[in-house]
Write a protein that holds these residues in place. Structure first.
Motif, PDB file in Angstrom:
ATOM      1  N   GLY A 247     -13.285  -0.879  -6.770  1.00 28.22           N
ATOM      2  CA  GLY A 247     -14.443  -0.116  -7.231  1.00 28.22           C
ATOM      3  C   GLY A 247     -14.487   0.169  -8.718  1.00 28.22           C
TER       4      GLY A 247
ATOM      5  N   SER B 267     -18.741   0.418  -0.893  1.00 27.40           N
ATOM      6  CA  SER B 267     -17.941  -0.508  -0.095  1.00 27.40           C
ATOM      7  C   SER B 267     -18.395  -1.974  -0.167  1.00 27.40           C
TER       8      SER B 267
ATOM      9  N   GLU C 172       0.857  -1.192   0.000  1.00 27.76           N
ATOM     10  CA  GLU C 172       0.000   0.000   0.000  1.00 27.76           C
ATOM     11  C   GLU C 172       0.890   1.238   0.000  1.00 27.76           C
TER      12      GLU C 172
HETATM   13  C1  LIG Z   1     -15.870  10.937  -0.113  1.00 26.35           C
HETATM   14  C2  LIG Z   1     -16.325   9.523  -0.326  1.00 26.35           C
HETATM   15  C3  LIG Z   1     -17.547   9.086   0.168  1.00 26.35           C
HETATM   16  C4  LIG Z   1     -17.947   7.759  -0.003  1.00 26.35           C
HETATM   17  N1  LIG Z   1     -19.120   7.342   0.557  1.00 26.35           N
HETATM   18  C5  LIG Z   1     -19.435   6.033   0.537  1.00 26.35           C
HETATM   19  C6  LIG Z   1     -20.532   5.531   1.282  1.00 26.35           C
HETATM   20  O1  LIG Z   1     -21.202   6.289   1.990  1.00 26.35           O
HETATM   21  N2  LIG Z   1     -20.807   4.209   1.223  1.00 26.35           N
HETATM   22  C7  LIG Z   1     -20.037   3.339   0.488  1.00 26.35           C
HETATM   23  O2  LIG Z   1     -20.306   2.129   0.502  1.00 26.35           O
HETATM   24  N3  LIG Z   1     -19.001   3.778  -0.237  1.00 26.35           N
HETATM   25  C8  LIG Z   1     -18.670   5.096  -0.216  1.00 26.35           C
HETATM   26  N4  LIG Z   1     -17.577   5.544  -0.893  1.00 26.35           N
HETATM   27  C9  LIG Z   1     -16.892   4.634  -1.832  1.00 26.35           C
HETATM   28  C10 LIG Z   1     -15.956   3.665  -1.151  1.00 26.35           C
HETATM   29  O3  LIG Z   1     -15.101   4.379  -0.290  1.00 26.35           O
HETATM   30  C11 LIG Z   1     -15.132   2.951  -2.199  1.00 26.35           C
HETATM   31  O4  LIG Z   1     -15.991   2.340  -3.168  1.00 26.35           O
HETATM   32  C12 LIG Z   1     -14.242   1.865  -1.621  1.00 26.35           C
HETATM   33  O5  LIG Z   1     -13.707   2.217  -0.373  1.00 26.35           O
HETATM   34  C13 LIG Z   1     -13.151   1.611  -2.619  1.00 26.35           C
HETATM   35  O6  LIG Z   1     -12.373   0.517  -2.229  1.00 26.35           O
HETATM   36  P1  LIG Z   1     -11.301  -0.121  -3.220  1.00 26.35           P
HETATM   37  O7  LIG Z   1     -10.910  -1.424  -2.659  1.00 26.35           O
HETATM   38  O8  LIG Z   1     -11.800  -0.094  -4.612  1.00 26.35           O
HETATM   39  O9  LIG Z   1     -10.028   0.779  -3.204  1.00 26.35           O
HETATM   40  P2  LIG Z   1      -9.505   2.158  -2.656  1.00 26.35           P
HETATM   41  O10 LIG Z   1     -10.155   2.517  -1.386  1.00 26.35           O
HETATM   42  O11 LIG Z   1      -9.526   3.129  -3.764  1.00 26.35           O
HETATM   43  O12 LIG Z   1      -8.014   1.721  -2.318  1.00 26.35           O
HETATM   44  C14 LIG Z   1      -7.063   1.452  -3.302  1.00 26.35           C
HETATM   45  C15 LIG Z   1      -5.713   1.594  -2.638  1.00 26.35           C
HETATM   46  O13 LIG Z   1      -4.688   1.314  -3.604  1.00 26.35           O
HETATM   47  C16 LIG Z   1      -3.577   2.125  -3.281  1.00 26.35           C
HETATM   48  N5  LIG Z   1      -2.704   2.203  -4.441  1.00 26.35           N
HETATM   49  C17 LIG Z   1      -2.998   2.718  -5.676  1.00 26.35           C
HETATM   50  N6  LIG Z   1      -1.928   2.607  -6.486  1.00 26.35           N
HETATM   51  C18 LIG Z   1      -0.939   2.003  -5.758  1.00 26.35           C
HETATM   52  C19 LIG Z   1       0.393   1.624  -6.055  1.00 26.35           C
HETATM   53  N7  LIG Z   1       0.959   1.846  -7.257  1.00 26.35           N
HETATM   54  N8  LIG Z   1       1.129   1.032  -5.081  1.00 26.35           N
HETATM   55  C20 LIG Z   1       0.591   0.771  -3.829  1.00 26.35           C
HETATM   56  N9  LIG Z   1      -0.676   1.147  -3.509  1.00 26.35           N
HETATM   57  C21 LIG Z   1      -1.432   1.737  -4.462  1.00 26.35           C
HETATM   58  C22 LIG Z   1      -4.211   3.458  -2.903  1.00 26.35           C
HETATM   59  O14 LIG Z   1      -3.334   4.263  -2.123  1.00 26.35           O
HETATM   60  C23 LIG Z   1      -5.446   3.004  -2.124  1.00 26.35           C
HETATM   61  O15 LIG Z   1      -5.186   2.960  -0.730  1.00 26.35           O
HETATM   62  C24 LIG Z   1     -17.135   6.861  -0.734  1.00 26.35           C
HETATM   63  C25 LIG Z   1     -15.902   7.296  -1.231  1.00 26.35           C
HETATM   64  C26 LIG Z   1     -15.479   8.593  -1.007  1.00 26.35           C
HETATM   65  C27 LIG Z   1     -14.115   9.016  -1.487  1.00 26.35           C
END
Ligand SMILES: Cc1cc2nc3c(=O)[nH]c(=O)nc-3n(C[C@H](O)[C@H](O)[C@H](O)COP(=O)(O)OP(=O)(O)OC[C@H]3O[C@@H](n4cnc5c(N)ncnc54)[C@H](O)[C@@H]3O)c2cc1C
Length: 492
Positions: free
Chosen positions: A463, A471, A31
């Motif tokens: 996502g 989430s 990460e």
């Molecule tokens: C403001 C906001 C409000 C939201 N509200 C809601 C809600 O109310 N309810 C809900 O269910 N969802 C909500 N969401 C959406 C939810 O947060 C996301 O859908 C979910 O958390 C995304 O998870 P993910 O596993 O796709 O990855 P992410 O959370 O995008 O994590 C991906 C990770 O990969 C890491 N990364 C990227 N490239 C590299 C690299 N080259 N090397 C190492 N690490 C890397 C990043 O740093 C990040 O930590 C919201 C999002 C935001 C921003």
């Protein structure tokens, strides 16, 4: 023992790590940030706790199942409580009503506000339940690896049944007459970062999640879900590396042979999962010659979902009129989406505030912890937008004041996030909250696949891929990809 390298510690990456480690894999997760959980980020400052990212939690069993399937007791890691009358909606004319998972409570409110809606509420619930169960049956629990996966007759039939030609807004108009009820339901389009006037009716299944299954809160803050996943991953022997940005994937003969970290170290792995936003991470990490099915031109063609402008406001004392989930609507929702779609900030934005201290005062003992979110356009492709965050913050505070919510006079702590901040912190494609938009009818289902079509041992979870943003969907994505890897090696 086979080794899997996971790039990104968001909920999707953590879920894949837990599932694979419990199936006997050696898992290394990298990460780039100092915290795990990605967009589910705990901000703890000056006595205030904020859940950045997911404030509205639905489908708690999805999170619990990950731990149960890994042989763990979810209650040791986090617990949920149901919020029955979960969201207060307030309009410029002073009218307020609540969204609730109690059918009788909803019908009683509708009798006053929308008699047609009250009469049709049962059939509305039945129809959104159908939409949800079709998606659950055919879509949520599988990976999509190529276009052939769309050709199964069952999925084809399901897709036709979900009324793909109607928009979300049109769908609601069949059941309700009061424009404010419709506006409150239209807001569900923003949960996938889309626009209710173009997003397909399929997404009315989100209304099912909130109005039937319910909205949940995690004691101590929703970010305890990410914390719990990290503990579970450690308990299962996952190697978690923070501040470990991956710089490149070394590809040879359609195989990732090495994961190269920013510090130059190369990690060997049998399988690799990208959890970072794939529209940004895949092109950054793999040179274009190795991904003919996912060219830079193709990436540019993806329309990002909306972004957000966020204020974290810690207050001195509490505002009694503010509810845990509270939405202050704009007078002209259509205009707001038009402005955002054309790349501008809304002049009269709809404002969502989550104040978890209303149900959990311990997270913020000295006063309310307001997470204030306004929809914003994704970042532009070239230069950064010339938005003045100070000016826009004032637009938001002034608008809230017009509703009788005076944040500024009680402000003790403040942090502002623009779409550029979201883009840079999480590596999110153009600052989008939920990956690619689901506006066009085809986008609703045709997200980027869970497996590279060019590189045999490269998978995608999170996502921006299947089954979607938000989430619980992201967690399903991590689980589905992990199970596909286990199956590939003859397990599962
Ligand atoms: C403001 C906001 C409000 C939201 N509200 C809601 C809600 O109310 N309810 C809900 O269910 N969802 C909500 N969401 C959406 C939810 O947060 C996301 O859908 C979910 O958390 C995304 O998870 P993910 O596993 O796709 O990855 P992410 O959370 O995008 O994590 C991906 C990770 O990969 C890491 N990364 C990227 N490239 C590299 C690299 N080259 N090397 C190492 N690490 C890397 C990043 O740093 C990040 O930590 C919201 C999002 C935001 C921003």
């Amino acid at each position: 023992m086979k080794t899997v390298a996971i790039i990104g510690g968001g909920l999707g990456g953590l879920t894949a790590a837990i599932t694979l480690a419990s199936s006997g894999y050696h898992v290394k997760l990298f990460e780039k940030n100092s915290h795990f959980g990605g967009k589910m980020l705990a901000v703890d400052q000056e006595g205030y706790h904020f859940d950045f990212g997911p404030n509205t939690i639905t489908l708690p069993h999805v999170f619990q199942n990950v731990l149960e399937k890994a042989g763990l007791n979810p209650n040791h890691y986090f617990t949920f409580e149901k919020l029955t009358h979960h969201t207060r909606n307030t309009f410029s004319d002073g009218l307020s009503f609540d969204l609730s998972s109690s059918e009788s409570y909803m019908t009683n409110q509708l009798k006053q506000l929308d008699p047609k809606g009250a009469a049709k509420y049962k059939s509305f619930i039945k129809d959104i339940e159908k939409l949800y169960s079709l998606s659950n049956q055919h879509f949520f629990h599988r990976t999509f690896q190529s276009w052939r996966d769309y050709l199964s007759p069952q999925l084809g039939n399901a897709l036709r049944k979900v009324k793909p030609t109607r928009t979300l807004h049109d769908f609601y108009e069949q059941y309700f007459q009061n424009p404010r009820i419709i506006q409150a339901l239209d807001r569900y389009a923003t949960y996938i970062g889309s626009n209710p006037y173009v997003a397909p009716a399929t997404f009315a299944m989100i209304a099912y999640l909130e109005l039937v299954d319910g909205v949940y809160y995690t004691k101590g803050g929703n970010t305890n879900i990410a914390k719990g996943f990290v503990h579970a991953a450690k308990d299962l022997g996952v190697e978690l590396y923070a501040n470990a940005k991956v710089r490149q994937l070394h590809v040879h003969q359609k195989q990732v042979e090495g994961v190269v970290l920013e510090n130059g170290e190369t990690i060997e792995a049998d399988e690799v999962i990208i959890n970072g936003d794939l529209l940004k991470a895949y092109p950054d990490l793999v040179s274009e010659e190795h991904r003919p099915h996912f060219s830079n031109q193709k990436v540019r063609e993806f329309e990002p979902s909306i972004s957000g402008f966020v204020i974290l406001a810690g207050l001195e004392g509490r505002i009694p009129d503010l509810h845990h989930h509270h939405v202050f609507f704009s007078g002209n929702y259509k205009k707001e989406f038009k402005q955002i779609e054309s790349g501008h900030y809304a002049t009269e934005p709809t404002i969502y505030i989550c104040t978890s201290s209303k149900v959990d005062p311990d997270v913020s003992p000295n006063g309310d912890n307001c997470f204030i979110l306004v929809n914003a356009p994704p970042t532009s492709v070239g230069e950064d937008d010339d938005l003045d965050p100070e000016e826009y913050k004032q637009v938001i505070y002034d608008r809230l004041k017009s509703f009788g919510i005076d944040i500024q006079s009680k402000l003790k702590y403040e942090q502002v996030w623009t779409p550029e901040d979201i883009r840079d912190k999480f590596g999110a494609f153009r600052g989008s909250l939920y990956g690619p938009a689901s506006n066009r009818k085809v986008d609703a289902f045709a997200r980027p696949f869970n497996r590279s079509q060019d590189i045999q041992n490269l998978y995608f979870a999170g996502g921006s891929t299947h089954p979607g943003g938000g989430s619980p969907m992201v967690v399903l994505s991590g689980k589905n990809v992990a199970e596909a890897i286990v199956k590939k090696h003859g397990g599962g």
